[in-house]
Design a protein around this motif. Structure first.
Motif, PDB file in Angstrom:
ATOM      1  N   GLN A 128      -1.047   8.913  -0.724  1.00  0.00           N
ATOM      2  CA  GLN A 128      -1.312   7.939  -1.780  1.00  0.00           C
ATOM      3  C   GLN A 128      -0.582   8.285  -3.080  1.00  0.00           C
ATOM      4  N   GLN A 184       1.027  -0.812   1.948  1.00  0.00           N
ATOM      5  CA  GLN A 184       0.721  -0.374   0.595  1.00  0.00           C
ATOM      6  C   GLN A 184       1.044  -1.464  -0.432  1.00  0.00           C
ATOM      7  N   ASN A 189       3.191   6.971  -4.053  1.00  0.00           N
ATOM      8  CA  ASN A 189       3.344   5.579  -4.470  1.00  0.00           C
ATOM      9  C   ASN A 189       2.647   5.298  -5.797  1.00  0.00           C
ATOM     10  N   ILE A 190       1.520   5.971  -6.050  1.00  0.00           N
ATOM     11  CA  ILE A 190       0.867   5.834  -7.354  1.00  0.00           C
ATOM     12  C   ILE A 190       1.814   6.313  -8.454  1.00  0.00           C
ATOM     13  N   TYR A 212       2.057  -3.142  -5.192  1.00  0.00           N
ATOM     14  CA  TYR A 212       3.277  -2.470  -5.610  1.00  0.00           C
ATOM     15  C   TYR A 212       4.497  -3.374  -5.386  1.00  0.00           C
ATOM     16  N   ASP A 234      -1.654  -4.155  -0.082  1.00  0.00           N
ATOM     17  CA  ASP A 234      -2.992  -3.742  -0.532  1.00  0.00           C
ATOM     18  C   ASP A 234      -3.041  -3.421  -2.026  1.00  0.00           C
ATOM     19  N   LYS A 235      -1.972  -2.820  -2.547  1.00  0.00           N
ATOM     20  CA  LYS A 235      -2.000  -2.297  -3.919  1.00  0.00           C
ATOM     21  C   LYS A 235      -1.188  -3.133  -4.911  1.00  0.00           C
ATOM     22  N   ASN A 262       4.746   3.953  -8.931  1.00  0.00           N
ATOM     23  CA  ASN A 262       4.338   2.714  -9.578  1.00  0.00           C
ATOM     24  C   ASN A 262       4.117   2.892 -11.074  1.00  0.00           C
TER      25      ASN A 262
END
Length: 277
Positions: free
Chosen positions: A77, A102, A80-81, A108, A105-106, A84
């Motif tokens: 995780q 991802q 990508n956090i 991005y 869902d997020k 971003n």
């Protein structure tokens, strides 16, 4: 430069804030120049991703005018956090199915390069010596990641344990026709599946390739191994949409050189890591 980071909770940007290496520029639209290299911060899994990047940094980057700040990240995780929120310029740890999940869902907005390598999935057991020994009603430890779980199920299908697995199949909703042996599935986060190999209640634990390597294990000791032929799960470089700078483009180019391909083949001759180009 390669560093290992443990990043928890919030404040990732602060944890990753760095001073650029002496004389180099931070990643920008500047043209890479060996006399004034551009630093690219890349979040990567420790093995094989960071090792491959380290090879590039030590052998190819200087002449190409870039300098890699390699930041090891041990979960699926954080990279990508961090990408971003702008803490890093790119990451290298994931394949297309995971990236697409991802982004869905997020929210991005990322872009990616071409596949660099494949790490085959594999199933290990401390109870059995052959995949044919998995009993009816046996327990399979499997990832809870929806992007990777069908991949694991397809591997079991090719091994003769399951049938008619689809791209969106899920372990806990398989029909009796798909699961004729009545296998029981225990879902867990991929990074904690490794210890379940020795759990007496588990007949087979399916492990991601990077965790196999980090544990010093090899697919040669597995009961079942995913084929790398026509495999769609190649890992690649990822960056924020619209931000493929000349430096990032240069790194993407270097990751697909004959030198990198040769390094992968010589470092992992057993096929635990296989070039995708």
């Amino acid at each position: 430069m390669r560093r290992t980071l443990t990043l928890l909770g919030t404040g990732i940007a602060a944890a990753l804030a760095l001073t650029a290496c002496g004389g180099s520029q931070s990643a920008s639209d500047a043209t890479p120049d060996p006399a004034n290299p551009v630093t690219i911060s890349v979040g990567a899994g420790p093995v094989p991703h960071a090792k491959i990047l380290e090879f590039v940094d030590q052998n190819l980057a200087k002449d190409a005018g870039i300098d890699l700040d390699i930041q090891e990240m041990t979960d699926y995780q954080t990279p990508n956090i961090a990408l971003n929120d702008g803490s890093i310029d790119a990451n290298y740890f994931q394949h297309l199915a995971f990236l697409e999940q991802q982004m869905k869902d997020k929210g991005y907005k990322f872009e990616h390069g071409a596949g660099v390598h494949i790490e085959p999935y594999a199933g290990f057991s401390s109870k059995h010596k052959d995949i044919k020994e998995i009993p009816d009603g046996g327990t399979i430890a499997i990832t809870n990641d929806p992007a990777n779980q069908p991949r694991a199920l397809k591997m079991l299908e090719k091994a003769g344990l399951l049938k008619d697995i689809k791209d969106d199949s899920a372990a806990l909703t398989l029909t009796d026709a798909q699961n004729p042996k009545g296998l029981k599935f225990e879902e867990n986060q991929p990074e904690i599946l490794l210890p379940l190999i020795d759990d007496p209640k588990v007949d087979l634990a399916i492990i991601n390739g990077n965790f196999i390597l980090e544990a010093g294990m090899s697919t040669e000791d597995a009961l079942v191994v995913e084929s790398t032929e026509d495999n769609p799960y190649a890992n690649f470089l990822v960056w924020r949409a619209g931000e493929e700078t000349p430096a990032i483009a240069k790194l993407e180019e270097l990751l697909h050189t004959p030198e990198v391909k040769s390094y992968i083949e010589k470092t992992w001759p057993s096929g635990d890591v296989t070039p995708a180009f």
